[in-house]
Design an enzyme around this catalytic site. Structure first.
Site, PDB file in Angstrom:
ATOM      1  N   ASP A  83       0.740  -1.274  -0.013  1.00  0.00           N
ATOM      2  CA  ASP A  83       0.094   0.150   0.103  1.00  0.00           C
ATOM      3  C   ASP A  83       1.126   1.333   0.054  1.00  0.00           C
ATOM      4  O   ASP A  83       0.226   2.281   0.213  1.00  0.00           O
ATOM      5  CB  ASP A  83      -0.984  -0.012   1.308  1.00  0.00           C
ATOM      6  CG  ASP A  83      -2.413  -0.273   0.770  1.00  0.00           C
ATOM      7  OD1 ASP A  83      -2.779  -0.854  -0.320  1.00  0.00           O
ATOM      8  OD2 ASP A  83      -3.276  -0.074   1.861  1.00  0.00           O
ATOM      9  N   ASP A 132      -6.804  -7.847  13.343  1.00  0.00           N
ATOM     10  CA  ASP A 132      -6.484  -8.978  13.573  1.00  0.00           C
ATOM     11  C   ASP A 132      -7.236  -9.697  14.917  1.00  0.00           C
ATOM     12  O   ASP A 132      -7.836 -10.739  14.823  1.00  0.00           O
ATOM     13  CB  ASP A 132      -5.049  -9.127  13.989  1.00  0.00           C
ATOM     14  CG  ASP A 132      -4.630  -7.751  15.012  1.00  0.00           C
ATOM     15  OD1 ASP A 132      -5.665  -7.095  15.399  1.00  0.00           O
ATOM     16  OD2 ASP A 132      -3.456  -7.593  15.249  1.00  0.00           O
TER      17      ASP A 132
END
Length: 553
Positions: free
Chosen positions: A163, A316
């Site tokens: 990214d 996560d």
């Protein structure tokens, strides 16, 4: 002549004085009246002061004392809760060590071997994702380590999820990928034209690629993580031979733990998290929070739970909770380690801790009812997730550490009527600190520094927790933790040694809290009858050291 001169001078002075008085509009009557007014004003002021004293005494006894006493009682309750949670987890670890309850004894594990007829095709297809964002100092180390993993090349796909917005970083990543492709590694780079969802959004989009459909498992490694060559050989068999296992998590170890005192403190905290919190959760409940990296997922389990979601900054943990609520089991391997780097700059560490405290609190807010009404897992597991995993470890411990030890205890010098029991200020925190240091024996002598530094960081964690619970303005703030690439530090030495100005190094929040605690310490030294001022002087010093930028590199 002198007989006439003296009376003349006396009359002259008297007349001049009277003329001056008259010229200024005074008179003998006015002087007397002014004296009376002054006395009246003085009496009125004394009366007002007495009234203010009475009002303050009344407010203190009716409002402040009960409120402060209630806060003390609340903190005492939290102290007991946190202590028993820590004691319980350490008891589980003692049980594991005494009875050698290793994952290999609890779950089936057999080494992967090539079939004589089909060759390496009996190995499962494994996808490895390396999410990164402008991390030019460390990406080479991670890609090199991952491309060196022992696993049949035909059964492995490495996916760099880049990214990055820096053209130089993109170019460097492309060069590194081309180098490994030329050596026969199946490595690809996936990029997008936006940063929607940050890390979670990038990995979710990368999983939609057509070549991913053939993969059974996905391992995730952040850009500064360097797994050992046998990582997949040791981790994947747990997933292959145990169809109810969705995640295998490895332990982090740190290549720059000795960089400075701050990294030593971080090592102590993270070692406790992995060796105690993660292992106790894995042993007792087959559940723990995914650490976002150094883990291998079963892709089908991820998809069944909804995959990556970007509703919080802890994608996560979000994924782990949702998968866990679907009844899947998690395995933590304490003896499987992955090297990575700790943030050595105080500013980077503060941003990281804000995200690590704000995200879980916000996830707790969003998922509480979902957990309560879940019908796939037992009531005991739901209680564990809500109470132990979220409330105690992600909320209560931060509030207790900051409000009790940095606000309530210092303020108690102004309320001698309220007694704070010594077990809450000496014995309980001492035992909890010892529990933490057992995970890092080599740093036992640093326990005092660790306690003081943790109290300072608790301010940022408490702030982040409040923002997460209330969904404040910075609730979705995502700042990539800056790493210096210690393995490449010789190349970066000129940049690292640059000094900041005194003004740039000042952290106002730490300084303000330090000033308050110092004021309480001085008051306690002068008027108090307890030993508290010794602790308060040390804690104020810790806040000043952090506040004036003498922490980290």
């Amino acid at each position: 002549m002198s007989l006439f001169l003296k009376p003349f001078l006396f009359l002259y002075d008297t007349t001049l004085s009277l003329l001056l008085l008259l010229f200024n509009g005074w008179s003998l009557e006015d002087t007397a009246a002014a004296q009376k007014r002054r006395e009246a004003d003085k009496n009125a002021a004394e009366t007002e002061w007495i009234q203010l004293q009475y009002l303050w005494t009344k407010t203190r006894s009716v409002v402040l004392l009960p409120v402060f006493k209630g806060l003390v009682v609340m903190c005492l309750v939290l102290s007991i809760i946190v202590f028993f949670e820590s004691f319980y987890m350490n008891f589980v670890i003692l049980f594991v060590k005494l009875f050698k309850r290793k994952p290999h004894k609890v779950y089936k594990w057999e080494a992967m071997q090539e079939d004589v007829e089909v060759g390496p095709d009996n190995y499962p297809m494994v996808l490895i994702q390396i999410p990164m964002y402008n991390e030019k100092e460390v990406f080479q180390l991670s890609i090199a380590a991952i491309c060196s993993l022992v696993w049949p090349s035909s059964r492995l796909v490495v996916q760099v999820v880049d990214d990055s917005t820096d053209p130089a970083v993109r170019e460097g990543v492309d060069v590194e990928i081309a180098k490994w492709q030329s050596q026969g590694i199946n490595i690809r780079c996936e990029r997008r034209d936006n940063r929607n969802g940050y890390k979670a959004g990038a990995m979710k989009e990368a999983l939609t690629q057509s070549y991913v459909k053939q993969c059974d498992f996905v391992a995730v490694f952040d850009a500064d993580f360097q797994p050992e060559p046998d990582y997949l050989i040791r981790a994947v068999p747990f997933l292959v031979h145990n169809p109810d296992v969705a995640l295998v998590q490895a332990r982090w170890i740190f290549v720059n733990a000795n960089k400075c005192l701050m990294t030593r403190m971080q090592e102590m905290s993270l070692n406790y998290h992995f060796k105690v919190e993660q292992e106790s959760g894995s042993t007792r409940h087959a559940f723990f929070g995914f650490n976002g990296t150094a883990g291998v997922w079963r892709i089908s389990a991820m998809e069944a739970a909804g995959g990556w979601k970007s509703r919080t900054t802890v994608e996560d943990m979000d994924l782990a909770v949702r998968v866990g609520l679907h009844g899947w089991k998690f395995v933590y391997l304490n003896d499987l380690t992955v090297r990575n780097e700790l943030p050595s700059k105080f500013k980077a560490y503060r941003f990281q801790q804000h995200r690590w405290s704000c995200g879980p609190a916000n996830l707790f807010r969003k998922m509480t009812m979902e957990i309560i009404f879940n019908k796939r897992v037992s009531i005991w597991k739901k209680f564990y997730v809500i109470y132990s995993f979220f409330f105690v470890r992600k909320v209560a411990v931060h509030f207790l550490t900051f409000f009790f030890y940095c606000i309530i205890v210092p303020t108690s010098v102004f309320f001698p009527e309220i007694h704070i029991p010594s077990w809450s200020t000496i014995y309980v925190p001492s035992l909890i600190s010892i529990f933490h240091t057992l995970a890092t024996p080599r740093s036992f002598y640093l326990v005092i520094f660790w306690v003081l530094f943790e109290n300072v960081m608790a301010m940022h964690r408490t702030k982040g927790t409040c923002i997460g619970l209330l969904e404040g303005g910075r609730v979705n703030e995502w700042v990539v933790t800056e790493k210096l690439g210690d393995a490449l530090k010789s190349k970066l030495l000129s940049r690292v040694v640059q000094r900041k100005s005194c003004y740039q190094r000042v952290n106002s929040k730490e300084v303000m809290v330090g000033v308050y605690i110092l004021g309480c310490a001085l008051y306690g030294l002068i008027y108090g009858h307890t030993w508290l001022h010794f602790y308060l002087f040390l804690q104020a010093t810790a806040f000043f050291v952090s506040g004036f930028g003498f922490v980290g590199t």
